[in-house]
Design a protein around this motif. Sequence first.
Motif, short mmCIF file in Angstrom:
data_model
loop_
_atom_site.label_atom_id
_atom_site.label_comp_id
_atom_site.label_asym_id
_atom_site.label_seq_id
_atom_site.Cartn_x
_atom_site.Cartn_y
_atom_site.Cartn_z
N ASP A 28 0.35 -2.89 -2.27
CA ASP A 28 0.55 -3.77 -1.12
C ASP A 28 1.36 -3.10 -0.03
O ASP A 28 1.59 -3.68 1.03
N PHE A 30 0.28 -0.61 1.63
CA PHE A 30 -0.68 -0.10 2.61
C PHE A 30 -1.18 -1.24 3.49
O PHE A 30 -1.73 -2.22 3.00
N HIS A 31 -0.95 -1.09 4.80
CA HIS A 31 -1.37 -2.09 5.78
C HIS A 31 -2.09 -1.39 6.93
O HIS A 31 -1.72 -0.29 7.33
N ALA A 32 -3.08 -2.04 7.46
CA ALA A 32 -3.78 -1.49 8.62
C ALA A 32 -2.84 -1.55 9.83
O ALA A 32 -2.09 -2.49 10.01
N GLY A 33 -2.89 -0.52 10.62
CA GLY A 33 -2.09 -0.49 11.85
C GLY A 33 -0.74 0.19 11.68
O GLY A 33 -0.08 0.46 12.69
N LEU A 36 0.55 6.30 8.77
CA LEU A 36 0.34 6.75 7.39
C LEU A 36 1.65 7.19 6.74
O LEU A 36 1.89 6.89 5.57
N GLN A 39 3.48 4.17 5.57
CA GLN A 39 2.79 3.58 4.43
C GLN A 39 3.08 4.35 3.14
O GLN A 39 3.32 3.75 2.09
#
Length: 138
Positions: A28, A30-33, A36, A39
Amino acid sequence: MRSVFLLHWAPRILSILAILFISVFSLDAFHAGMPLKDQILDWLMHMIPSFVLIIILVVAWKWENIGGMIFLSLGIAFTPYLFWGNYSHNHSIWLSLVIILTITFPFILVGVLFIISHYTRRKAAEIMKVLEKKGMSE
């Protein structure tokens, strides 16, 4: 001897599966936007419990008795913490108990199995020594 073999590998396999299960929760991070780099840093922080459990598994692999006691103690120690933390969020005793069964109980079981494996292998080694002295070994 087959039971000794099963008792040797059961806690190792179960602990690897339990650590993999705990590691799934780190995804959890890792999120878009998000960049990297952020993340990956978040993921590494979420993986700290898994890394600690891997270290304990390495100890248990070499010294079953000590590792079993650590797994058992860890599972027992975190049970009330996880129960009350989850109960304060969901206000359900049954759901909190299910969460305990899926998160801490496997490590309690693994600890018990490592300890049983330690004493079973020790007993089997003593029996083999007695048989060798009598000239009855296979």
